[in-house]
Motif scaffolding. Structure first.
Motif, mmCIF file in Angstrom:
data_model
loop_
_atom_site.group_PDB
_atom_site.id
_atom_site.type_symbol
_atom_site.label_atom_id
_atom_site.label_comp_id
_atom_site.label_asym_id
_atom_site.label_seq_id
_atom_site.Cartn_x
_atom_site.Cartn_y
_atom_site.Cartn_z
ATOM 1 N N LYS A 398 0.836 -1.209 0.000
ATOM 2 C CA LYS A 398 0.000 0.000 0.000
ATOM 3 C C LYS A 398 0.868 1.255 0.000
ATOM 4 N N GLU A 399 1.929 1.266 0.812
ATOM 5 C CA GLU A 399 2.835 2.419 0.866
ATOM 6 C C GLU A 399 3.568 2.593 -0.460
ATOM 7 N N ARG A 402 1.213 4.077 -3.008
ATOM 8 C CA ARG A 402 0.994 5.488 -2.693
ATOM 9 C C ARG A 402 2.179 6.330 -3.151
#
Length: 544
Positions: A398-399, A402
């Motif tokens: 997820k990071e 992003r």
């Protein structure tokens, strides 16, 4: 035809387009809305890093081949090559030959081994048997620089194209168009990732082939499907006579221009196998066999398209004429849209409709390619630099995704700024520079990593940074940037390097530095890791 007459014709063309501007704007808006809808649909299916970077590896060989074609047949292909042929005849067609032959290098040396060896980016392959952080940093830096060079061409093409259609002549208006393209590409990538980008590229490839087929058919119909008559009329209308159909009009005039041609040819043939936005496409298929099949499909589709550039370029020379083309755009980038207008009838609704359709297709081409380029550079930043260098492999998926989206916004802003400065340069020439940088920095390192057991981390760093620095510096001090009326900064002269393409110097230097850096390295190459990589690249055992 006098230059005054040419300007009047171009003005008439613009006026004719202005009468049907609502239709033109409607077509543009329809394509943008359709592709945004596709992007939003794909974005809803993007749940993991594999979805964002590689489309979940769910595309078939044919689908990926179509997407590769859409990614590769850029504004340079449609606008730049048509313009180069219309102004320089045979020598302009050399771009088409170089772009197509390059795929043999990609097919024979890179497609399957790269698909088997990597995960998401070129950095995965290079870092497999070397020190992760320095090599991934170098790979990410190179990917971003090459992508931005390529983005310049697409931005320049967008500015020229939409300015012609909407009658925008001010520099501020052209810069606003470049900014609009930048905003759209940021939306495509941040929302849709690889899935959205791939579907947009597939749609665009179909539209581009259909539009080019239509123009080719109408041009050949006008000359009774007699190619010889078409070429003869083009030569006659060019003002150059028989020389228009022979080698040397652009690249054979002086010893320097002959060297420039050699440099261009080397860059085009070797550059494709090092282009980041093409390399990441091999990760979107489930197997190496599908990667090979996708390249075969791409070669067929791209080959058919480049054959049709003969009708586009020589048709523009025969029907529009070089004076009107250069009066509209010095570098010849408006040759294809003007040909569409003339072949449909300058003072008729048919001409305006055809101009609108072909220009919308060209705009689709630009949007699809900038999305692919932006995705390649943002993916490399997020996966190579952020996740593996800054976070040392501790970042979550997820990071990482992003970070890729933030990088997309930053790269988009940089591209808008540089694209605004490059708006008057020939887009085919700009793309050739991107090919030279890719062939100088990326290709030597990829080939050495895959096929030379003695290759070391130091060799990789010397090759990437040396090839990158030499090619970019030579471009900065070449006639592309200063000294000529068609340069980025025509009012100044600091072009001590005489060639417009640096490939003749920088590509051998990239290979030499990789070899020399490895031989002088005190580091002992990891032969066990090389053996693993060799088995993996050739057989696919353990591939993602």
């Amino acid at each position: 035809m006098s230059s005054t007459h040419s300007v009047l014709l171009t003005t008439a063309a613009a006026n004719d387009a202005s009468e049907h501007r609502p239709l033109i704007i409607t077509l543009f808006a329809a394509f943008v809305l359709a592709t945004l809808a596709i992007t939003i649909w794909a974005g809803r299916q993007t749940r993991s890093a594999a979805d964002f970077y590689a489309g979940g590896r769910q595309f078939t060989g044919f689908q990926n081949g179509l997407a590769i074609s859409g990614d590769y047949m850029s504004a340079a292909s449609f606008l730049g090559i048509a313009g180069a042929i219309s102004l320089f005849g045979y020598d302009g067609f050399l771009y088409s030959i170089g772009f197509l032959v390059a795929w043999l290098v990609a097919l024979l040396l890179v497609a399957e081994p790269l698909r088997n060896s990597g995960r998401y980016t070129m950095g995965d392959v290079l870092a497999y048997r070397m020190r992760q952080r320095p090599v991934r940093t170098a790979a990410g830096t190179s990917t971003i620089v090459v992508s931005i060079f390529y983005l310049l061409a697409q931005m320049a093409g967008a500015g020229v194209l939409v300015s012609l259609l909407l009658g925008i002549t001010s520099d501020g208006g052209k810069i606003a168009i470049v900014a609009l393209v930048g905003v759209l590409m940021i939306l495509y990538v941040t929302i849709g990732g690889m899935k959205g980008t791939t579907w947009v590229q597939m749609v665009k490839a179909v539209l581009l082939i259909a539009g080019t087929l239509l123009i080719t058919f109408l041009v050949l119909l006008k000359y009774g499907f007699n190619v010889s008559e078409l070429l003869g009329k083009a030569a006659e209308n060019s003002g150059k006579g028989a020389a228009f159909l022979e080698p040397g009009l652009k690249y054979g005039l002086t010893p320097t221009s002959k060297l420039d041609f050699l440099s261009l040819g080397i860059a085009l043939v070797l550059g494709t196998a090092g282009l980041p936005h093409i390399l990441i496409r091999f990760y979107t298929v489930p197997t190496a066999r599908a990667a090979r099949k996708s390249v075969n499909w791409a070669i067929g589709i791209i080959g058919a398209f480049y054959l049709m550039t003969i009708a586009l370029g020589f048709g523009a020379a025969a029907i529009v004429g070089p004076e009107e083309i250069t009066a509209s755009n010095k570098a010849g980038n408006t040759a294809a849209p003007l040909l569409a207008l003339h072949i449909g009838g300058v003072d008729s609704a048919g001409g305006a409709i055809l101009l609108a359709v072909i220009s919308a297709v060209a705009f689709a081409t630009i949007l699809a390619v900038v999305a692919g380029l932006t995705l390649a550079s943002s993916s490399s930043f997020a996966h190579d630099i952020y996740a593996n260098v800054i976070r040392k492999g501790q970042a979550t998926e997820k990071e990482e995704v992003r970070a890729a989206r933030y990088a997309t916004v930053l790269i988009g802003i940089v591209s808008i700024g540089l694209g605004a400065m490059a708006r008057d340069l020939n887009v085919a020439g700009l793309v050739a520079l991107a090919f030279a940088v890719a062939a100088s920095a990326n290709l030597p390192t990829i080939l050495y990593s895959l096929f030379w057991k003695r290759f070391t981390t130091q060799g990789a760093l010397w090759s990437i940074y040396g090839g990158l620095a030499s090619s970019v510096l030579l471009v900065l001090f070449s006639p592309v940037v200063s000294s000529k009326p068609t340069s980025m900064f025509p009012g100044v002269d600091f072009a001590w390097f005489p060639l417009e393409n640096p490939g003749l110097i920088s590509i051998p230097l990239g290979f030499l530095l990789g070899w020399l850096g490895s031989l002088l390295s005190k580091e002992e190459p990891d032969r066990g890791k090389y053996a693993e990589l060799e088995v993996k690249s050739l057989t696919g055992v353990g591939a993602h």
